[in-house]
Design an enzyme around this catalytic site. Structure first.
Site, PDB file in Angstrom:
ATOM      1  N   HIS A  86       0.808  -1.215  -0.131  1.00 53.53           N
ATOM      2  CA  HIS A  86      -0.043   0.030  -0.006  1.00 53.53           C
ATOM      3  C   HIS A  86       0.787   1.301  -0.061  1.00 53.53           C
ATOM      4  O   HIS A  86       2.101   1.307   0.608  1.00 53.53           O
ATOM      5  CB  HIS A  86      -1.047  -0.042   1.148  1.00 53.53           C
ATOM      6  CG  HIS A  86      -0.426   0.141   2.362  1.00 53.53           C
ATOM      7  ND1 HIS A  86      -0.471   1.139   3.218  1.00 53.53           N
ATOM      8  CD2 HIS A  86       0.010  -1.212   3.349  1.00 53.53           C
ATOM      9  CE1 HIS A  86       0.177   0.911   4.215  1.00 53.53           C
ATOM     10  NE2 HIS A  86       0.461  -0.366   4.482  1.00 53.53           N
ATOM     11  N   ASP A  88      -0.458   4.118   0.762  1.00 50.44           N
ATOM     12  CA  ASP A  88      -1.112   5.248   1.626  1.00 50.44           C
ATOM     13  C   ASP A  88      -0.577   5.354   2.791  1.00 50.44           C
ATOM     14  O   ASP A  88       0.035   4.318   3.298  1.00 50.44           O
ATOM     15  CB  ASP A  88      -2.696   5.146   1.723  1.00 50.44           C
ATOM     16  CG  ASP A  88      -3.164   3.824   2.364  1.00 50.44           C
ATOM     17  OD1 ASP A  88      -2.643   2.707   2.089  1.00 50.44           O
ATOM     18  OD2 ASP A  88      -3.888   3.704   3.135  1.00 50.44           O
ATOM     19  N   ASP A 125       6.009   1.688   6.556  1.00 52.26           N
ATOM     20  CA  ASP A 125       4.669   1.340   6.403  1.00 52.26           C
ATOM     21  C   ASP A 125       3.926   2.394   5.516  1.00 52.26           C
ATOM     22  O   ASP A 125       3.170   3.332   5.849  1.00 52.26           O
ATOM     23  CB  ASP A 125       3.984   1.414   8.010  1.00 52.26           C
ATOM     24  CG  ASP A 125       2.409   0.788   7.907  1.00 52.26           C
ATOM     25  OD1 ASP A 125       2.327   0.103   6.768  1.00 52.26           O
ATOM     26  OD2 ASP A 125       1.650   1.073   8.718  1.00 52.26           O
ATOM     27  N   GLU A 158      -5.210   1.044   2.524  1.00 55.77           N
ATOM     28  CA  GLU A 158      -5.150  -0.049   3.689  1.00 55.77           C
ATOM     29  C   GLU A 158      -5.128   0.553   5.011  1.00 55.77           C
ATOM     30  O   GLU A 158      -5.854   0.091   5.666  1.00 55.77           O
ATOM     31  CB  GLU A 158      -3.533  -0.576   3.430  1.00 55.77           C
ATOM     32  CG  GLU A 158      -3.379  -1.933   4.137  1.00 55.77           C
ATOM     33  CD  GLU A 158      -2.920  -1.793   5.711  1.00 55.77           C
ATOM     34  OE1 GLU A 158      -3.540  -2.712   6.445  1.00 55.77           O
ATOM     35  OE2 GLU A 158      -2.553  -0.620   6.057  1.00 55.77           O
ATOM     36  N   SER A 404      -2.690  -6.177  12.044  1.00 52.25           N
ATOM     37  CA  SER A 404      -3.625  -6.448  11.161  1.00 52.25           C
ATOM     38  C   SER A 404      -3.604  -6.059   9.480  1.00 52.25           C
ATOM     39  O   SER A 404      -3.002  -5.047   9.517  1.00 52.25           O
ATOM     40  CB  SER A 404      -4.937  -6.049  11.545  1.00 52.25           C
ATOM     41  OG  SER A 404      -5.177  -6.239  13.042  1.00 52.25           O
TER      42      SER A 404
HETATM   43  N1  BES Z   1       1.297  -2.713   8.118  1.00 53.11           N
HETATM   44  C1  BES Z   1       0.587  -2.649   9.144  1.00 53.11           C
HETATM   45  C2  BES Z   1       0.199  -4.013   9.867  1.00 53.11           C
HETATM   46  C3  BES Z   1       1.392  -4.603  10.487  1.00 53.11           C
HETATM   47  C4  BES Z   1       2.190  -3.814  11.201  1.00 53.11           C
HETATM   48  C5  BES Z   1       1.349  -5.957  10.709  1.00 53.11           C
HETATM   49  C6  BES Z   1       3.355  -4.471  11.733  1.00 53.11           C
HETATM   50  C7  BES Z   1       2.459  -6.404  11.307  1.00 53.11           C
HETATM   51  C8  BES Z   1       3.415  -5.710  11.930  1.00 53.11           C
HETATM   52  C9  BES Z   1      -0.800  -1.880   8.395  1.00 53.11           C
HETATM   53  O1  BES Z   1      -0.515  -0.883   7.543  1.00 53.11           O
HETATM   54  C10 BES Z   1      -1.777  -1.618   9.567  1.00 53.11           C
HETATM   55  O2  BES Z   1      -1.267  -0.538  10.245  1.00 53.11           O
HETATM   56  N2  BES Z   1      -2.866  -2.163   9.656  1.00 53.11           N
HETATM   57  C11 BES Z   1      -3.811  -1.570  10.736  1.00 53.11           C
HETATM   58  C12 BES Z   1      -5.212  -2.179  10.548  1.00 53.11           C
HETATM   59  C13 BES Z   1      -5.679  -1.303   9.442  1.00 53.11           C
HETATM   60  C14 BES Z   1      -7.197  -1.782   9.278  1.00 53.11           C
HETATM   61  C15 BES Z   1      -5.914   0.042   9.728  1.00 53.11           C
HETATM   62  C16 BES Z   1      -3.598  -2.028  12.135  1.00 53.11           C
HETATM   63  O3  BES Z   1      -2.946  -3.279  12.458  1.00 53.11           O
HETATM   64  O4  BES Z   1      -3.853  -1.333  13.086  1.00 53.11           O
HETATM   65 MN    MN Z   2       1.143  -1.325   6.297  1.00 50.12          MN
HETATM   66 MN    MN Z   3      -0.399   0.958   8.903  1.00 49.52          MN
END
Ligand code: BES
Ligand code: MN
Ligand code: MN
Length: 462
Positions: A86, A88, A125, A158, A404
């Site tokens: 992603h 964003d 990220d 994302e 997640s």
């Molecule tokens: N890349 C992250 C998720 C992540 C970070 C997984 C570090 C494992 C280790 C992703 O961009 C993220 O931030 N996901 C969100 C969920 C989303 C629905 C906003 C999260 O995990 O809070």
């Molecule tokens: Mn991410």
């Molecule tokens: Mn993230």
């Protein structure tokens, strides 16, 4: 592979400059004021893809932010790797806690990154990690060493729940057909202990509103007789955990996967240093569910956390007021086999039930997502293991993560494809926080590991 690795070495300085250009675009998906920047980032990626020889590059509009797609099919008999990432980013707030502006990337050294790290929102990220796949592709392609067919699907939503990606996948099953989805959007345990992420938690996210009196009141004149919704909300929230820090919502744990002793042992085999962990966070003690290690508490166990709470007077000085309303945003991280709809429903019922008659509560669900786990006895996983072993000089350990990526469960459901979470960041890279960064060591090793992944995946699928 030799030419590819040489190409990576020779061009790494330019790669960094390109990444800096991408990082300068404030593609904050949550903020409508940045919609133009989000689009600009999508166009930037599409242009970069075209320049490196990706075919059929499109910026596909959705009802939200666009998806960038492109592919290179070199041999129909070769396996196909779908790269997901992603472009964003999270909002950079609070701005005053950044040591350098979030959209002006700079390299600085840190204790954990003595070689230097790129500081910028999205450095880790996920712009920085997603970008590794573009440059690894460039190197393989320009060297005439592309072992697998490659498809790219890079989204711009994302961080706000991937609302339109599910539909896109359903409508483009044929186009997205692949043998494996390869994602770099997670972390390794440390630069000395490589890991492959084998699990992601699901998410259930709700906003609650507690209403007391129909207007703000004088806290002296009415205080004592009328329920204060902030006091009530605090009490209700406090009751959601028991003294063993287990969540008290009835039925919450009913479907939670019981992880085998063997896997628990494997998860805990990483050299977790509890003292260093506490020191890094500036806390004197940790607090989590009894009976589990911190590694387990943040991977195989579900949680409930308040992400924000507000109401009443929060301006300068003191104002005596008994507020009419109080609010909180609450997230629950889920593990197999909990489902976000079910847990959201359990939360709603419970929260409404425990509300005293002196207040009214409303529970509004936000986006959710399902947990995902990856088996480790597959060619898809083994290719990652072999690739990391090549570059890190050590066999990586499987480790579940607490974060997640809701779309991963959907890839499996809709495309029938398993994802390999080959991330290169560190948990301490401050993603979503001020001073987000991505180590140069991690950048460089990621660049090299990805072509090896393609190489070994091709070998293992023969
Ligand atoms: N890349 C992250 C998720 C992540 C970070 C997984 C570090 C494992 C280790 C992703 O961009 C993220 O931030 N996901 C969100 C969920 C989303 C629905 C906003 C999260 O995990 O809070
Ligand atoms: Mn991410
Ligand atoms: Mn993230």
């Amino acid at each position: 592979m030799e030419k590819t690795l040489k190409y990576l070495d020779e061009h790494s300085e330019r790669f960094l400059q390109e990444l800096f250009d991408l990082l300068r675009i404030p593609s904050v998906s949550a903020d409508p004021a940045h919609a133009g920047d989000v689009k600009r980032a999508a166009e930037w990626i599409a242009d970069n893809m075209r320049a490196i020889g990706v075919d059929g590059v499109e910026v596909i509009p959705t009802d939200g932010h666009p998806i960038v797609y492109g592919e290179k099919i070199t041999d129909p008999a070769a396996p196909t790797v779908l790269v997901y990432g992603h472009y964003d980013v999270q909002p950079p707030d609070p701005l005053d806690l950044w040591d350098s502006p979030p959209f002006e990337p700079v390299i600085r050294k840190t204790d954990i990154h003595p070689e230097g790290a790129i500081f910028a929102r999205g450095a880790c990220d996920d712009k920085g990690q997603m970008f590794l796949h573009l440059k690894a592709f460039e190197a393989m392609s320009k060297s005439g060493e592309l072992p697998c067919n490659v498809k790219f699907m890079i989204e711009g939503e994302e961080e706000v729940g991937s609302d339109h990606l599910g539909l896109f996948c359903e409508q483009n099953r044929e186009k997205l057909k692949c043998d494996v989805v390869l994602i770099s959007d997670t972390s390794i345990f440390s630069n000395e202990t490589p890991t492959i992420t084998t699990g992601l938690r699901g998410l259930s996210y709700v906003e609650v509103e507690v209403t007391g009196p129909n207007k703000d009141l004088h806290s002296g004149v009415y205080g004592g007789a009328v329920a204060n919704p902030i006091n009530v909300l605090a009490r209700m929230i406090a009751s959601l955990h028991d003294e063993k820090r287990r969540i008290t919502i009835p039925g919450f744990y009913d479907k939670v996967e019981i992880v085998s002793e063997e896997e628990r042992k494997l998860l805990n085999s990483v050299p977790f240093d509890i003292e260093a962990y506490k020191k890094d966070l500036g806390v004197d003690a940790l607090e989590g569910e009894e009976g589990y290690t911190p590694i387990e508490q943040t991977s195989i166990r579900p949680t409930l956390d308040v992400n924000g709470i507000w109401g009443g007077y929060i301006g300068e000085g003191a104002k005596t007021v008994l507020p009419s309303k109080a609010f909180a945003k609450i997230s629950m991280r889920l593990v197999p086999h909990q489902t976000s709809d079910e847990i959201t429903e359990l939360f709603k019922k419970h929260f409404e039930r425990i509300a005293p008659p002196s207040v009214k509560v409303t529970v509004r669900p936000h986006h959710g997502g399902e947990p995902a786990v990856t088996p480790i006895d597959t060619p898809e996983y083994k290719a990652g293991e072999q690739a990391m072993e090549k570059t890190f000089g050590k066999k990586p350990l499987p480790l579940r993560s607490g974060g997640s990526i809701p779309i991963v469960a959907l890839f499996e459901k809709v495309l029938g494809a398993k994802s390999i979470l080959l991330g290169f960041g560190l948990d301490s890279d401050a993603i979503h926080s001020p001073n987000e960064h991505f180590g140069l060591f991690n950048f460089k090793i990621g660049l090299k590991t990805i072509p090896w992944y393609h190489h070994f995946y091709r070998e293992l699928k023969k």
